[in-house]
Scaffold this motif. Structure first.
Motif, PDB file in Angstrom:
ATOM      1  N   MET A  41       0.856  -1.190   0.000  1.00  0.00           N
ATOM      2  CA  MET A  41       0.000   0.000   0.000  1.00  0.00           C
ATOM      3  C   MET A  41       0.886   1.231   0.000  1.00  0.00           C
ATOM      4  O   MET A  41       2.078   1.142   0.285  1.00  0.00           O
ATOM      5  N   SER A  42       0.306   2.355  -0.346  1.00  0.00           N
ATOM      6  CA  SER A  42       1.115   3.558  -0.424  1.00  0.00           C
ATOM      7  C   SER A  42       0.416   4.753   0.194  1.00  0.00           C
ATOM      8  O   SER A  42      -0.786   4.725   0.460  1.00  0.00           O
ATOM      9  N   ALA A  43       1.224   5.795   0.405  1.00  0.00           N
ATOM     10  CA  ALA A  43       0.762   7.054   0.987  1.00  0.00           C
ATOM     11  C   ALA A  43       1.511   8.192   0.302  1.00  0.00           C
ATOM     12  O   ALA A  43       2.525   7.960  -0.366  1.00  0.00           O
ATOM     13  N   ASN A  44       1.019   9.402   0.501  1.00  0.00           N
ATOM     14  CA  ASN A  44       1.624  10.543  -0.181  1.00  0.00           C
ATOM     15  C   ASN A  44       2.739  11.232   0.596  1.00  0.00           C
ATOM     16  O   ASN A  44       3.542  11.945   0.011  1.00  0.00           O
ATOM     17  N   THR A  45       2.787  11.031   1.915  1.00  0.00           N
ATOM     18  CA  THR A  45       3.812  11.692   2.737  1.00  0.00           C
ATOM     19  C   THR A  45       4.429  10.688   3.711  1.00  0.00           C
ATOM     20  O   THR A  45       3.815   9.669   4.027  1.00  0.00           O
ATOM     21  N   GLU A  46       5.624  11.041   4.219  1.00  0.00           N
ATOM     22  CA  GLU A  46       6.260  10.187   5.227  1.00  0.00           C
ATOM     23  C   GLU A  46       5.383  10.115   6.478  1.00  0.00           C
ATOM     24  O   GLU A  46       5.268   9.068   7.109  1.00  0.00           O
ATOM     25  N   VAL A  87       3.114 -10.222   5.388  1.00  0.00           N
ATOM     26  CA  VAL A  87       4.129  -9.181   5.359  1.00  0.00           C
ATOM     27  C   VAL A  87       3.517  -7.972   4.656  1.00  0.00           C
ATOM     28  O   VAL A  87       2.998  -8.091   3.547  1.00  0.00           O
ATOM     29  N   VAL A  88       3.560  -6.821   5.342  1.00  0.00           N
ATOM     30  CA  VAL A  88       2.956  -5.603   4.814  1.00  0.00           C
ATOM     31  C   VAL A  88       4.058  -4.625   4.423  1.00  0.00           C
ATOM     32  O   VAL A  88       4.960  -4.350   5.213  1.00  0.00           O
ATOM     33  N   HIS A  89       3.974  -4.115   3.194  1.00  0.00           N
ATOM     34  CA  HIS A  89       4.892  -3.088   2.710  1.00  0.00           C
ATOM     35  C   HIS A  89       4.107  -1.784   2.612  1.00  0.00           C
ATOM     36  O   HIS A  89       3.098  -1.730   1.913  1.00  0.00           O
ATOM     37  N   VAL A  90       4.567  -0.765   3.320  1.00  0.00           N
ATOM     38  CA  VAL A  90       3.933   0.553   3.250  1.00  0.00           C
ATOM     39  C   VAL A  90       4.953   1.504   2.645  1.00  0.00           C
ATOM     40  O   VAL A  90       6.023   1.712   3.208  1.00  0.00           O
ATOM     41  N   PHE A  91       4.612   2.041   1.488  1.00  0.00           N
ATOM     42  CA  PHE A  91       5.521   2.884   0.729  1.00  0.00           C
ATOM     43  C   PHE A  91       5.024   4.313   0.617  1.00  0.00           C
ATOM     44  O   PHE A  91       3.815   4.543   0.543  1.00  0.00           O
ATOM     45  N   LYS A  92       5.943   5.244   0.487  1.00  0.00           N
ATOM     46  CA  LYS A  92       5.611   6.538  -0.089  1.00  0.00           C
ATOM     47  C   LYS A  92       5.495   6.265  -1.588  1.00  0.00           C
ATOM     48  O   LYS A  92       6.243   5.457  -2.145  1.00  0.00           O
TER      49      LYS A  92
END
Length: 119
Positions: A41-46, A87-92
Motif C-alpha cells: 500500500m502507499s501514501a503521499n507523505t512520510e 508481510v505488509v509493505h507501506v511505501f511513499k
C-alpha cells in the motif's frame, strides 16, 4: 477465518482507515516461503506512511496477534511490517513506483480486498 486471512483483513482495514492508497494483496502460498500474503500500500507523505504503520501495529496487537518486526525508522519512505503469515509493505508513492513489487511478484495471484476497503 484462518489466522493468515484474519491478519490480512486487519492489515488492509487498518491501512484503509488511514487512507492508504492502492492496497494490493498477493497470495504468496506456493510462491514464497516467507509468508502466505504480501500486502502493498502507499501514501503521499512520510507522516502518512508512519500513521499507517502505527494503525496496522495497533489493530494487529488489539486483535491478540504479535507484530514480529518492523523494518524502517522515522522518516522512512518504505516500511516492512512482519506479521508472520502476512508481510505488509507501506511505501511513499514514489518509492513504490521505483521498487514495483507487484511486478517482481507478478506470478502471485491477487487477493480481492474490496470488501475491506472504503471507496
Amino acid at each position: 477465518m484462518d489466522k493468515s486471512k484474519e491478519l490480512l483483513s486487519l492489515a488492509v482495514k487498518a491501512g484503509d482507515s488511514k487512507r492508504a492508497e492502492d492496497i494490493v494483496a498477493l497470495n504468496m502460498q506456493g510462491i514464497s516461503l516467507l509468508a502466505d500474503y504480501f500486502v502493498i500500500m502507499s501514501a503521499n507523505t512520510e507522516r502518512q506512511v508512519e500513521a499507517i504503520v502505527q494503525a496496522i501495529s495497533e489493530k494487529v496487537e488489539e486483535a491478540g496477534f504479535d507484530v514480529q518486526h518492523i523494518e524502517g525508522q522515522k522518516g522512512s519512505t518504505w516500511y516492512l511490517i512482519d506479521l508472520g503469515d502476512v508481510v505488509v509493505h507501506v511505501f511513499k508513492q514514489e518509492d513504490r513506483d521505483f521498487y514495483n513489487l507487484e511486478k517482481l511478484w507478478s506470478a502471485a495471484p491477487r487477493v480481492d480486498v474490496t470488501a475491506w476497503v472504503t471507496e
